[in-house]
Every structure is written in C-alpha cells, then in structure tokens.
Design an enzyme around this catalytic site. Sequence first.
Site, PDB file in Angstrom:
ATOM      1  N   ARG A 317      75.804  56.238   7.368  1.00 16.85           N
ATOM      2  CA  ARG A 317      74.907  56.092   8.518  1.00 16.85           C
ATOM      3  C   ARG A 317      75.322  54.908   9.406  1.00 16.85           C
ATOM      4  NH1 ARG A 317      68.864  56.030   6.955  1.00 16.85           N
ATOM      5  NH2 ARG A 317      68.648  57.044   8.995  1.00 16.85           N
ATOM      6  N   ASP A 504      27.112  81.020  -7.078  1.00 11.03           N
ATOM      7  CA  ASP A 504      27.106  79.587  -7.386  1.00 11.03           C
ATOM      8  C   ASP A 504      26.907  78.793  -6.088  1.00 11.03           C
ATOM      9  OD1 ASP A 504      27.701  77.109  -8.825  1.00 11.03           O
ATOM     10  OD2 ASP A 504      29.633  77.210  -7.788  1.00 11.03           O
TER      11      ASP A 504
END
Length: 755
Positions: A317, A504
């Site tokens: 890099r 539920d």
Amino acid sequence: MSRAGEQGRTLIVSNRLPVQAKVVGGRPRLQRSSGGLVTGLEGVHGPGRSLWIGCLGLATTKSLGLSDDDRRFLDEHGLVVVEVPQELYDGYYEGFSNSAIWPLFHYNPDRCHFSATMWEAYREVNQKFAETIAARAEPGDRVWVHDYQLMLVPDLLRRLRRDLTIGFFLHIPFPSAELFRILPWRGEILTGLLGADLVGFHTLEYMRHFSNAVARVAGLEPQMDTLSYGRRQVRLGAFPLGVNVRDLHEVARSPEAEAHLAQLRESYRDRTVLLGVDRLDYTKGIPERLMAFGSFLERHPRWVGKVTLVQVSVPSRVNVGEYRQLKEEVDGLVGRINGRFGTAGYVPVHYIFRNLDKPYLMALYRRADIALVTPIRDGLNLVCKEFVAAKGDEPGVLILSEFAGAAAEMGEAVLVNPWNRDNVISAIEAALEMPIETRSSMMASLSERLSRYDNRAWSTNFLDALDEAAEVNRRSGYAATMEPDADELCRRAREARNVFLFIDYDGTLVPIVDKPELAVPPEAVCDLIREMAAVPNFRAAIVSGRDRAFLERYLPKEIALVAEHGACIRRAGEDECVHLVDQAAYQELRENVLGVMLDFERRIPGSKIEEKEFGIVWHYRMADPIFAQQQALVLADTLGGLLQHTPLGVLISKKAVEVRHVGVNKGEGVRALLEEEGFDPSQDLLITAGDDRTDEDMFRVYPAVNVSISVSDTPLAASYVMERESFVALLEEITRQGLRQENPLSGDRAGRRSG
C-alpha cells in the site's frame, strides 16, 4: 471424513482471485499470485472440483480488455470474476475494508476512518459477490467465503439461496467485544457472519471474542461452540492455517536455494543472524523491533560486530499516506542504528525493501540463527511457520510475539510481549546464548507439529466441520420448515365452522424489549384484537407468560386471556378469572424463592424481579449478557434444589428464570378452552403462534390438525416459521376476510354447524 465427493463442488470466495491482471507493455497479462490463502487452498481448488470467485485486483475484465486466451484461461482454471467498477472497488477495499475493519480488528481504533459512503460501497460489493455466487452455484455445492472484506456475504447469499451450505473463515483477529462495539455497523457485520453454517477463526481466543460480541451486541446466548440463529445452528471453530511443509523444505534444499545459502554464509561469516520478514504494515511491529534491537546493542556492547539483523520488508500500500510515513520511520531507525553501531566492516541492520523470490527467502531462513517474529497484532503469521519448515531439523530459535495467532500453537518458541522492550531484549539475549541442543530440539518439535497440521489438514478439517454443521441443520428438520400458504390458510378459515386462534404476546404480537414493562401494545395491535373478536366464528385468545394484571391493563376486554402460562383463564368479555392451579402453593414458598432471587438481583446489576399472581421471574435482559447467563444457570440450579418435592418448578426462558407451577402450561390452558368451546378437528381450524419453548406446549395440542407457527429465530417444534411482521400481516388478512363475510352461517358452513 469429508463429503466433498458426494456434495459436488466447493465454491471458494475471496476478495481476489489467485491470479492478478497486470499491465505489461501496455497490455494486460494474467499472472498467478501467491500468498497464504492460495497455498492453503491448493488441496481444494482444481478443475471440475471447484470454482474460485473473486476480483482480479487491478480492474474489471471489461476495462482491462482481456484477450480470448485470457478468458479461456479463467474458464479452464475454474476462475469466476466478480465485476466491480474501480471507483466502487476503491471505496470497498482501500476504504471500508482497510480504513475501518483492518485497523479496528488489529486494535488500532485511532487509525479507523468510519464513513457512511465507504460502508455503502462495502455493502454494495458484498451484494455483487453474493449475486455472482448465487448465479453460479448448483444444488449440492458448498460455499467457502474468506476474510474481512466479505463479512456480509454469508447472510446476503443465504437470502438468495437458502439451500446452500455456507462457511466463512476470518484470517485476521476478531477483536474483543468491547473494541468491536466501536464499529457503527457492528450489528450488520454480525448478521452477515451469522448467515454461515460455520464461522472459523485461527484461534480459540478469536472465537471467544466473536461469541462475546454476539452475546453483547445481538443478545444471543452461545452454547460452547454453537449458537441458535435464524432457525439454524451456527457452529464456531478454531482452525489455524498451516503451510506446505514438504514443499518449503524441498525448495529450501533446491540447487538454487543452496547456491544462495552459500553466498549468505559467506556474507555473514562469523556473524549471528537475526531475521525479520514482514509486509510493511503498522501491525507488524517493525519500528518496535528495530528499537529493541538498537537498545540490545546499547546494553550489550560485546555483541556489536557479532550479530546482524536482516529485516525484509515487503512493499505494501505504498500509495497510502500512513504507509509512506511508516516507511520513512523505518528508514530513519535503520539509518540511526547503523550510524551509531556500524563500522567499515559491520552493518548492524541489513534492510531489504522488496519482494524476495522463494528460493532466496528459503535460503535466508536457513542461514538465520534466530527468527524475530514480533507483530504487535497478527491474525496468525505464517513467517514463523515458514522459518520452521525451511529449517527442518537444523538448529534455530524462534522468538514469537504472544499477540500473533500462531503463538497459541507454537508454545516451544520464546514468546515475548512486543510492547515490552525489555522483554524482547531479554529474549534476544537468551536466544543468542541458547545451547545448540535446545535450539535443535525447538525446531524438531515445532517441525513435527507443523507437518501434522499443514495446509491440507487445515482445509480438510474446516470443510469436514462445515459438512457436519450443515448436516446438523438438515437433520434437525427446522431448516426445511417454511411459511404457510397464506391463500390456502385464508381459504380454510373461510370454510371452517370455527377458527380457533391462540397467540403468544411477547415476541409474537409485539417485539421483545429490554424492559418487559415497556412492551405495551401499539394501537394497531389492539385494533386487530378487537377485529378478531368481532368475527362471529373466531375464537381467539392471547396466551402469555405475563400476569393477568398486565394483560387486562393493556389488551381489549373483548378477547380471552390465558395468563401465567395457563395458570388462569379469563374468558372474553368477562371479569372473573378461572384458576387452573392452587395459588396457596406458591404463597407458601414465596418468601424462600424471593429471598434467593433478591440475592441474585443485588449481585447482578441490571437484573430485576417481577412478581406475578402465581409465580415470580428474575429478568436479566439489561444485565451483562455473559455473566448473567452463567448466573442464570446457577440460579436455576439453586431454585431447583429448593423446590424439590413441591408443585413448583423452574423455567429458563429468554433472558429470564421463572418459578411457576409444574402442573400447568400454555398447552393445558389452550386445551381447556378448546374443550369448553366444543372444538371439532373435522370442522374447525386451529392456529397457534409463539416464539419460545413455552409455546411448544401449545403446538403439541391436536398436532395432526394444529397449524402451529413459530416466529422465532430459535428452532421450535412448529409446522411453519414466519417473521413476526409477516405473521401479524397474515393475521390481519385472515381477520379482514372473516369480517367481509356477510353471513358467516350461510351456505354449507351453516349446514355443517347445525349438524
């Protein structure tokens, strides 16, 4: 034993293909690339057996204008290019991957750059990868996704192809949960990784960090190396990458390497050689190593002129500003050390800034007396393994950072803390004075282990574990469960004499919340309940673990309630409650149970107690998830002993430990209402829906005709699975069609009812 031969192909997925497109003489040329991943997968990738999917690294095939020969080369070698425009690739790779993930996962948060634009590029490129894989995958293929650039791919791919077996391997460290939580998109990253059947790491430490992050960020509760997610079991594992020991050993003794070795022995005659080989990166600890070596020479002047550090730095890099600064720092340190301690015939640090060909590097490993591998953080580090493989049974010393993943499996090495300069100096001194027998024994022991766990063993072990994880999901029966046919269910509801709905509350009608008292139903849910109650042939009830007081406070009176897991029933429109258990049994034991729970509440910040009419609950959703989960097991065990030979029992549910009557459950409550209403399986429709283990008792009532629907990520014994929002939408549609029927007793249904 691997099932690769039975399954079909393995699709390898990585950021870059094992070839790179480089412009030579104005024209692109495909060249084979090298690296740990390429070597690690040499036993997996082959014609007809696999595909390798990735980018070319420089640009798209369209912009490169590859020749027909190059395209044939890609096809013949099973290489599939993911087309990504260069600007998008830069945002994904140089941007989010290497400016956010790389520094954060290597414990450098001050170097992180978080950008919504770069995140979007990362997400978009991961989507392109997922779409490319989905298009090329055939039934029976398994997919192996690699590394931090592609952490969203497993989930994105599973959304496109639920039939595929998907594995993911992270080649860099996974940071501690505290550090990981810095990431603004932490939840999305975890969701991406949890799309895999198996998530692999180099070390158990990284695996534990991931497990902790899942608990703290996603609220899941991992069990050892497994966690339930998305109605699947996701397995976690540690698989340290190996090297091709035989190949490296042979190259190190090739004629070319032997010629290099002879030259190196002459160049460093009468010198002890320390060797560092690294990619130029701030994670490798090169400045810290150089400073430690300079301090060593200062403290031990008798070694000046006798020891040389050969530092190989592979360019990386070089166009990025902070990497240029790192190179300048390293260059400056080398110059200062050589200027202070060097003489006309002695250079303390021989600095090489370039790629070395393999034979020369192997010769350098053999010439080195000591390998100085001291990254400040490294996912694994293959240099230390290459050094050992090249040495074989020749004497040598490996000084290895304890922050390299390889340290977990190379305990014979001299382990150091690279942040502690005195520690590194002492290790160098000990290595220089180590007897030859000890140096030979160290290399022999390390070499033997590396030979057993080489690159092929790594890939075989991972793929075997992946096959086992996928098979567990296939055998469970949960993975094949699907959503109900909405149109068919609506038709059955229209034709049924009565429609019985048992639903539920928490997690089904309303989302789960951290503070249970805040789970108040929105007005839309209350409207839906009133509409259900208004359909003449609907018999609906909310079945919950909540106490009656909460349910009556927030839910319309028009609907029946089954509270505290079936302990009491309040019929629609009535005020009185029918108790199915004796309240006195709980009251007799209340003080003892409450005393134990209060002790845990005091000791565990964020936990709280909820008292009900027929029981008591200790909630820990707001507490530290790791510690509280462990303490929940202790509490359950303690209460279990206290309640032996009593009508009360202990239930462990979602982030809670509850004491309740053992003689009743949601299924008993449902069954009581069905019997009271004269349920007829041949004429009536029964629908039950829930999201946790307590709801399975409802699902088991009349199982042959029960349309049981799970809205949970946890596998449940239900006929169907749905997302919560989809289930509520289905409920709304069934109710809407029921309300539209002008005369629910007309026609054939009326005849069946009267009969």
